[in-house]
Design an enzyme around this catalytic site. Structure first.
Site, PDB file in Angstrom:
ATOM      1  N   SER A 102       1.031  -1.205   0.055  1.00 12.84           N
ATOM      2  CA  SER A 102       0.052  -0.094  -0.027  1.00 12.84           C
ATOM      3  C   SER A 102       0.847   1.342  -0.027  1.00 12.84           C
ATOM      4  CB  SER A 102      -0.847  -0.011   1.159  1.00 12.84           C
ATOM      5  OG  SER A 102      -0.117  -0.217   2.424  1.00 12.84           O
ATOM      6  N   SER A 134       2.805   4.469  10.076  1.00 11.06           N
ATOM      7  CA  SER A 134       2.128   3.921   8.850  1.00 11.06           C
ATOM      8  C   SER A 134       2.378   4.996   7.742  1.00 11.06           C
ATOM      9  CB  SER A 134       1.031   3.887   9.304  1.00 11.06           C
ATOM     10  OG  SER A 134       0.327   5.147   9.362  1.00 11.06           O
ATOM     11  N   LYS A 135       2.063   4.867   6.789  1.00 11.28           N
ATOM     12  CA  LYS A 135       2.076   5.999   5.642  1.00 11.28           C
ATOM     13  C   LYS A 135       0.894   7.018   5.961  1.00 11.28           C
ATOM     14  CE  LYS A 135       0.299   4.786   2.115  1.00 11.28           C
ATOM     15  NZ  LYS A 135      -0.757   4.020   1.268  1.00 11.28           N
ATOM     16  N   GLN A 136      -0.229   6.862   6.442  1.00  9.33           N
ATOM     17  CA  GLN A 136      -1.033   7.831   6.969  1.00  9.33           C
ATOM     18  C   GLN A 136      -0.609   8.786   8.064  1.00  9.33           C
ATOM     19  OE1 GLN A 136      -1.957   4.306   7.001  1.00  9.33           O
ATOM     20  NE2 GLN A 136      -3.002   4.424   5.058  1.00  9.33           N
TER      21      GLN A 136
END
Ligand code: GLU
Length: 303
Positions: free
Chosen positions: A13, A229-231
């Site tokens: 992702s 996380s990427k978020q």
């Protein structure tokens, strides 16, 4: 004893970050220390969540860290038939059922109450497939290599989704089918997946598959106490060999392996040789989470 086979199974992702490095590195070291194989599986069952370039970036990042995998790469997007066969096997035993309920309908219950077990309630609506966990109910127990005895009540686990309403395979089914198909003996991954393991063990039992050993690792959190996380903008791992050196050293320290300071600027291959020779799971403090300073998670040497 079956020869050790481990794996790293990222969802593509986005690029890998320091938290994913911990899982990749620990699973790699555990496999190599045992003289075993380390496989790479790209868990791309959810295409809308996976930008096309992410898998490639992950491979380049792993290579830069010297984390070389064995054999060919498995991609879950090519495994439709195997997952369908597993679902058929569950259906034929009366262990899977279609379910049209929406989350909103059961929001007052801690888990889905199994309304569609006796027949799908709204046949005209799209259906997911769920595992019937009420048949042969028994507690799910296993010995985690770091966190010790785990025991989960099947009533609290509920009927896990196997195939989603949008037709995509659920992680729980895909991971169990592939771990078995690839002969994985040891699963090493983050603590965030520990509470997914009982569903996976239920499925292994229902499908008559071998049960691997499990080692869950402390999760690295940012300063605000969030999982990387990427978020929440965890920096992506670098792909330049010089830039990976300090990060690899910090990852070994985060795994409580106490790498000597003199190794901090050594090439990745040298650090890994040291780490394989000295890998000890017993050194890892069994904490669900641990905090890393922002500086620990980003490359400081851009060259
Ligand atoms: N694909 C999962 C993830 O990236 C990991 C699956 C696993 O290790 O079982 O979070």
């Amino acid at each position: 004893m079956t020869p050790y086979r481990g794996r790293f199974a990222p969802t593509p992702s986005g690029a890998l970050h320091f938290g994913s490095l911990i899982a990749a590195l620990a699973s790699f070291l555990d496999a190599r220390r045992a003289g075993g194989q380390w496989l790479l599986r790209i868990e791309d069952i959810d295409p809308p969540r996976c930008p096309p370039e992410a898998a490639d970036t992950i491979l380049r990042q792993l290579e830069a860290f010297g984390l070389h995998w064995d054999g060919s790469i498995r991609c879950q997007s090519e495994r439709n038939e195997a997952y369908a066969a597993a679902l058929e096997c569950l259906k034929s035993q009366g262990l899977a059922y279609p379910c049209s309920c929406s989350r909103k309908q059961w929001r007052d219950f801690p888990t889905y109450p199994g309304w569609c077990r006796q027949g799908v309630r709204e046949p005209d609506k799209p259906s997911a497939w769920r595992l019937r966990s009420d048949k042969g109910l028994r507690p799910v127990t296993w010995q985690d290599r770091l966190f010790g005895t785990q025991c989960f009540d099947p009533v609290e686990l509920g009927d896990v989704v196997l195939k989603r309403k949008d037709g995509l395979w659920a992680y729980q089914l895909a991971v169990v089918v592939d771990d078995a198909d690839q002969g994985i003996t040891d699963v090493v991954r983050g603590f965030d997946l520990l509470d997914n393991t009982p569903w996976q063990r239920q499925l292994q039992h229902a499908l008559g598959l071998p049960e691997p050993r499990y080692l869950h690792l402390p999760l690295i959190m940012n300063r605000d106490g969030q999982k990387l996380s990427k978020q929440n903008l965890a920096p992506a791992l670098p792909v330049m060999e010089r830039a990976v050196r300090p990060l690899l050293h910090r990852a070994l320290a985060a795994l409580d392996q106490a790498p000597p300071d003199s190794l901090a600027t050594a090439p990745a291959a040298e650090q890994l040789d040291w780490a394989i020779a000295h890998w000890e799971v017993d050194r890892i403090r069994p904490e669900a989470t641990r905090q890393a300073a922002a500086a620990d998670m980003a490359a400081t040497d851009p060259s």
